[in-house]
Design a protein around this motif. Structure first.
Motif, PDB file in Angstrom:
ATOM      1  N   ALA A   1       0.539  -1.001  -0.101  1.00 46.81           N
ATOM      2  CA  ALA A   1       0.096   0.324  -0.033  1.00 46.81           C
ATOM      3  C   ALA A   1       0.924   1.435  -0.129  1.00 46.81           C
ATOM      4  CB  ALA A   1      -0.805  -0.244   1.508  1.00 46.81           C
ATOM      5  N   THR A   2       1.769   1.438   1.047  1.00 43.85           N
ATOM      6  CA  THR A   2       3.063   2.330   0.743  1.00 43.85           C
ATOM      7  C   THR A   2       4.097   2.169  -0.222  1.00 43.85           C
ATOM      8  OG1 THR A   2       3.833   1.469   2.490  1.00 43.85           O
ATOM      9  CG2 THR A   2       2.035   2.457   3.019  1.00 43.85           C
ATOM     10  N   LYS A   3       3.794   1.241  -1.247  1.00 35.45           N
ATOM     11  CA  LYS A   3       4.983   1.351  -2.097  1.00 35.45           C
ATOM     12  C   LYS A   3       5.704   3.053  -2.548  1.00 35.45           C
ATOM     13  CE  LYS A   3       6.637  -1.083  -6.498  1.00 35.45           C
ATOM     14  NZ  LYS A   3       5.673  -2.754  -7.512  1.00 35.45           N
ATOM     15  N   ASP A   4       4.654   3.695  -3.099  1.00 40.37           N
ATOM     16  CA  ASP A   4       5.048   4.967  -3.322  1.00 40.37           C
ATOM     17  C   ASP A   4       5.312   5.982  -2.605  1.00 40.37           C
ATOM     18  OD1 ASP A   4       6.025   4.232  -6.011  1.00 40.37           O
ATOM     19  OD2 ASP A   4       3.586   3.958  -7.044  1.00 40.37           O
ATOM     20  N   MET A   5       4.717   6.016  -1.736  1.00 40.93           N
ATOM     21  CA  MET A   5       4.902   6.382  -0.491  1.00 40.93           C
ATOM     22  C   MET A   5       6.037   6.656   0.764  1.00 40.93           C
ATOM     23  SD  MET A   5       0.658   6.126   0.697  1.00 40.93           S
ATOM     24  CE  MET A   5       0.532   7.912   1.466  1.00 40.93           C
TER      25      MET A   5
ATOM     26  N   PHE B   1       7.667   8.250   3.992  1.00 40.93           N
ATOM     27  CA  PHE B   1       7.360   9.040   5.635  1.00 40.93           C
ATOM     28  C   PHE B   1       6.114   9.995   6.109  1.00 40.93           C
ATOM     29  CE2 PHE B   1       7.964   9.306  10.139  1.00 40.93           C
ATOM     30  CZ  PHE B   1       7.280   8.287  10.761  1.00 40.93           C
ATOM     31  N   TYR B   2       6.563  10.811   5.228  1.00 42.86           N
ATOM     32  CA  TYR B   2       5.980  11.935   5.338  1.00 42.86           C
ATOM     33  C   TYR B   2       4.345  12.371   5.033  1.00 42.86           C
ATOM     34  CZ  TYR B   2       5.297  17.416   4.813  1.00 42.86           C
ATOM     35  OH  TYR B   2       3.718  18.592   5.049  1.00 42.86           O
ATOM     36  N   GLU B   3       4.474  11.436   3.355  1.00 45.23           N
ATOM     37  CA  GLU B   3       3.198  11.477   3.209  1.00 45.23           C
ATOM     38  C   GLU B   3       2.641  10.513   3.789  1.00 45.23           C
ATOM     39  OE1 GLU B   3       4.114  11.657  -1.886  1.00 45.23           O
ATOM     40  OE2 GLU B   3       4.205  10.295  -0.789  1.00 45.23           O
ATOM     41  N   ARG B   4       2.935   9.303   4.583  1.00 47.77           N
ATOM     42  CA  ARG B   4       2.206   8.504   5.189  1.00 47.77           C
ATOM     43  C   ARG B   4       1.793   9.265   6.894  1.00 47.77           C
ATOM     44  NH1 ARG B   4       4.832   3.044   7.227  1.00 47.77           N
ATOM     45  NH2 ARG B   4       2.296   2.641   6.956  1.00 47.77           N
ATOM     46  N   ASN B   5       2.581  10.031   7.441  1.00 48.13           N
ATOM     47  CA  ASN B   5       2.015  11.213   8.086  1.00 48.13           C
ATOM     48  C   ASN B   5       0.884  11.923   7.762  1.00 48.13           C
ATOM     49  OD1 ASN B   5       3.111  10.630  10.908  1.00 48.13           O
ATOM     50  ND2 ASN B   5       4.846   9.917   9.343  1.00 48.13           N
ATOM     51  N   LYS B   6       0.358  12.469   6.559  1.00 49.07           N
ATOM     52  CA  LYS B   6      -0.179  13.623   6.216  1.00 49.07           C
ATOM     53  C   LYS B   6      -1.637  13.597   6.226  1.00 49.07           C
ATOM     54  CE  LYS B   6      -0.988  16.539   2.269  1.00 49.07           C
ATOM     55  NZ  LYS B   6      -0.606  16.507   1.086  1.00 49.07           N
ATOM     56  N   ASN B   7      -1.908  14.123   7.317  1.00 51.99           N
ATOM     57  CA  ASN B   7      -4.281  13.712   7.487  1.00 51.99           C
ATOM     58  C   ASN B   7      -4.175  13.035   8.906  1.00 51.99           C
ATOM     59  OD1 ASN B   7      -4.731  16.455   5.920  1.00 51.99           O
ATOM     60  ND2 ASN B   7      -4.062  14.443   4.391  1.00 51.99           N
ATOM     61  N   LYS B   8      -3.435  12.817   9.404  1.00 55.17           N
ATOM     62  CA  LYS B   8      -3.017  12.477  10.505  1.00 55.17           C
ATOM     63  C   LYS B   8      -4.618  11.944  11.329  1.00 55.17           C
ATOM     64  CE  LYS B   8       0.154  10.662  12.600  1.00 55.17           C
ATOM     65  NZ  LYS B   8       1.455  11.120  13.521  1.00 55.17           N
ATOM     66  N   ARG B   9      -4.931  13.287  11.338  1.00 51.96           N
ATOM     67  CA  ARG B   9      -5.653  13.745  12.843  1.00 51.96           C
ATOM     68  C   ARG B   9      -7.343  13.378  12.207  1.00 51.96           C
ATOM     69  NH1 ARG B   9      -5.448  19.257  15.925  1.00 51.96           N
ATOM     70  NH2 ARG B   9      -3.830  18.187  16.363  1.00 51.96           N
ATOM     71  N   GLU B  10      -7.429  13.861  10.785  1.00 44.55           N
ATOM     72  CA  GLU B  10      -8.769  13.384   9.854  1.00 44.55           C
ATOM     73  C   GLU B  10      -8.564  12.153   9.947  1.00 44.55           C
ATOM     74  OE1 GLU B  10      -5.990  15.504   8.862  1.00 44.55           O
ATOM     75  OE2 GLU B  10      -7.136  17.587   9.743  1.00 44.55           O
TER      76      GLU B  10
END
Length: 727
Positions: free
Chosen positions: A640-644, A646-655
């Motif tokens: 699922a995170t092949k092209d992502m 670590f910063y992108e994975r933490n984006k919109n964490k709260r929502e």
């Protein structure tokens, strides 16, 4: 400390082996110099020499030397009349030679002067100087006694030692047997006695025959399928030689023991020169205590079950034969049962008898005293708990094994008691004195008494005995005769208890001292003992459990009664005894025997052990599932995170977290409706069971709501796939 002539001084080395014996011959008038002679070896007599008074005094006071009272040469200094009359003339002749010079003290002890005196005697008598010196040494060696000049024939002939012979003595045997017994043969004799005479109970003649067959055979031949030893009489000891050795090797009691056993020999061959009463200084000096199975069969309290014979303990005063206490229970003989009898002897009998609905006056059984000594078997009284009696000022005397004769009076009373049980209780389960033979009636069929009723019988039986006439063998002292004492145990007890050999202790102290002791720990949970916790009002008031200590001690000693774990006793430093009771957590253990409580704890331990082993397999299943779950999740995350980043994975964490929370909550809500996703990614309603209703519009409204919920759920899933927010 006094030092005097003819006193004998003994000195030892570090291993307490004898080094020298010295005899004091002369002490100077001013007590400065002392003449001594070494008397250690009578085969190498030496001349006397000087020592100082202060040196001897110092050696004695420091323990390096000590004085002995018995002269080692009394048999020559004070011989029998027959011996003295036989050698008296020769003794007097020797004395006539030296009598004029031995009295010249201290000159005779100085070598220069002694030499001149001996020379004068030599010229006067014609005796050789060597002989004169020999007479002087003997005279001094034996304490300046004229009998020291007697010839010493006491050790001639090697008395007590066996002679070594190379040829058989006495007349020749008719069979020509010239066998000579050697040390090796004696070892064979001992082997045969031990194996056949003692071990197998064979007679001496049969033992001799088997000895010759097994130790002195010249060969074997076969007969009846067995190897038969060939015995040549001329090459084996005779029966007479064997019996002669046996008679000289063993004492009468040892021979009796070999034939009948050590226990019977101890009882039958002992000298009867003493009396048990003579060992007691008076009433209350010695209590005898022992136990026996009572000759009666009891039943349970509900009368339904036959429980067997009770154990009876009797405590008897050795002088008066008065029964001071007893205990009867269905338990096995043990220290705690014996302690109950001792506690009964030392406490008031009026209160005790009331427990069994028997009213007595104090003068009927006036005993609430403890003795100076308690005499019992090596069983219960040899245990470490017998040390507890010392706290009650009572010492213990243990009899040797198989020596019931050393406490004869309580043993005799058991015979009397069991005889009365058989006579008076024959219809309610009394056992016969002899084992039941085949075909005889079983006394257990008549069993009817409970342990409570048997105790009632024993109380009345003891009260009757204490008022009965003493046996004909009772020794009446002169003091008893002068005071006209009635010859019953009770009257002798009342007469003698004023002699102040008895003493009284409080009941609580007796129980505390007699009960077994153990270590316990004070904690915030209470007094922890044997995996149970105890508390007391005094402990809570004084804050024992907050400070985790009693009188500053965390580890304390407690007394406990193994028959009931409901409470324990502790003793504070001020001597006060405190009874502590089970805490609320352990109230379920009240009135349990200690073995029952241990059984519960053992069950807990065993069960936990079993379940902990089973838990290992369950843990293995959990570990395997967790590993598989983690492995699959890591694989899916990787895809699922092949092209992502670590910063992108933490984006919109709260929502996203809010969205996940609502989705998970909606799916697991109690009001949720299960939906099924078809192959096109669309959601359809699962089977819906409609409730019958007469109002159609309500049904239509419900269907409409269900359709909205399905659409809403479908949109949520689509947005999650596109990583979009609901807001």
């Amino acid at each position: 400390m006094s030092i005097y002539e003819n006193q004998i001084l003994e000195s030892d080395n570090e291993n307490l082996d004898l080094v020298t014996l010295q005899r004091i011959l002369w002490i100077s008038p001013d007590n400065t110099n002392i003449v001594v002679i070494d008397i250690t070896d009578n085969k190498d007599m030496k001349l006397p020499f000087f020592r100082t008074y202060e040196d001897i005094k110092y050696q004695i006071e420091s323990g390096r030397e000590r004085t002995i009272e018995i002269d080692p040469d009394l048999r020559i200094i004070f011989p029998y009349d027959e011996y003295l009359n036989k050698y008296k003339l020769e003794r007097d002749e020797k004395w006539g030679i030296i009598k004029d010079i031995v009295v010249q003290e201290p000159d005779i002890y100085f070598s220069e002067i002694r030499g001149k005196l001996i020379k004068e005697v030599e010229e006067k008598t014609g005796k050789a100087k060597k002989e004169i010196y020999k007479y002087l040494k003997r005279y001094w060696f034996y304490g300046k006694s004229i009998n020291g000049l007697l010839k010493n024939y006491f050790d001639c002939g090697a008395p007590g030692k066996e002679r070594e012979i190379s040829k058989k003595t006495g007349p020749k045997s008719k069979d020509g047997n010239e066998f000579i017994v050697t040390e090796k043969d004696k070892e064979n004799f001992k082997w045969a006695i031990k194996k056949f005479h003692i071990g197998e109970g064979k007679s001496l003649s049969k033992t001799h025959q088997l000895l010759r067959e097994q130790k002195y055979s010249s060969g074997y031949y076969r007969k009846f399928g067995s190897m038969v030893p060939i015995v040549v009489p001329e090459k084996a000891p005779t029966l007479r030689q064997f019996l002669y050795w046996y008679q000289n090797e063993y004492s009468f009691s040892a021979k009796y023991s070999n034939r009948h056993g050590r226990r019977k020999a101890t009882m039958d061959t002992r000298p009867l020169v003493g009396d048990a009463t003579a060992r007691a200084m008076g009433v209350g000096y010695v209590y005898e205590i022992d136990s026996t199975p009572a000759d009666i069969i009891l039943v349970s309290e509900d009368r339904k079950t036959i429980i067997g014979t009770p154990t009876l303990y009797i405590v008897m005063d050795q002088t008066s034969r008065f029964i001071a206490g007893y205990s009867a229970s269905v338990g096995n003989p043990s220290w705690i049962e014996e302690a109950v009898a001792l506690e009964n002897a030392g406490t008031n009998k009026v209160e005790f008898c009331k427990q069994y609905d028997i009213d007595i006056n104090e003068e009927d059984w006036p005993c609430y005293h403890l003795p100076k000594y308690v005499l019992g078997d090596r069983g219960e009284l040899k245990s470490k708990m017998a040390e507890n009696l010392l706290a009650l000022k009572v010492d213990v005397i243990n009899t040797p094994s198989y020596r019931g004769d050393l406490k004869p009076f309580v043993e005799q009373h058991f015979n009397k008691t069991n005889n009365e049980i058989r006579e008076l209780l024959s219809t309610v389960g009394a056992k016969p004195s002899k084992p039941k033979q085949r075909g005889e009636a079983d006394p257990a069929r008549n069993a009817a008494l409970t342990i409570y009723e048997f105790n009632q019988f024993m109380i009345v039986q003891i009260l009757t005995y204490n008022k009965s006439a003493l046996s004909k063998g009772f020794f009446v002292s002169r003091e008893m005769f002068e005071d006209k004492v009635g010859l019953t145990p009770l009257e002798v007890w009342n007469w003698g208890k004023s002699k102040r050999l008895l003493h009284i202790e409080p009941r609580d102290l007796i129980r505390y001292s007699l009960l077994p002791k153990a270590s316990a720990k004070v904690s915030q949970y209470g007094i922890e003992f044997d995996k149970r916790c105890y508390t007391s009002e005094l402990g809570i008031k004084e804050g024992w459990f907050e400070s985790k200590s009693i009188d500053g001690e965390r580890n304390i000693t407690v007394s406990y009664d193994p028959r009931n774990v409901s409470s324990i006793f502790i003793r504070k430093k001020n001597g006060k005894l405190v009874q502590c009771f089970l805490t609320e957590k352990f109230k379920d253990y009240e009135n349990l025997h200690i073995e029952e409580a241990k059984a519960i704890m053992k069950y807990k331990k065993d069960q936990l052990f079993i379940k902990e082993r089973e838990e290992l397999q369950y843990q293995a299943e959990l570990h395997a599932y967790a590993d598989s779950l983690a492995k699959d999740a890591k694989g899916e995350v990787k895809v699922a995170t092949k092209d992502m980043s670590f910063y992108e994975r933490n984006k919109n964490k709260r929502e996203t977290k809010k969205s996940e929370s609502r989705t998970f909550g909606s799916k697991n809500a109690w009001t949720a409706i299960e939906t099924i996703e078809d192959g096109n990614g669309k959601t359809s309603l699962d089977e819906v069971v409609e409730f019958p209703s007469s109002v159609n519009n309500l049904s239509m409204e419900q269907n409409k709501i269900n359709g909205i919920q399905a659409q809403f759920a479908s949109k949520i899933k689509e947005r999650r796939r596109n990583n979009e927010s609901l807001e």
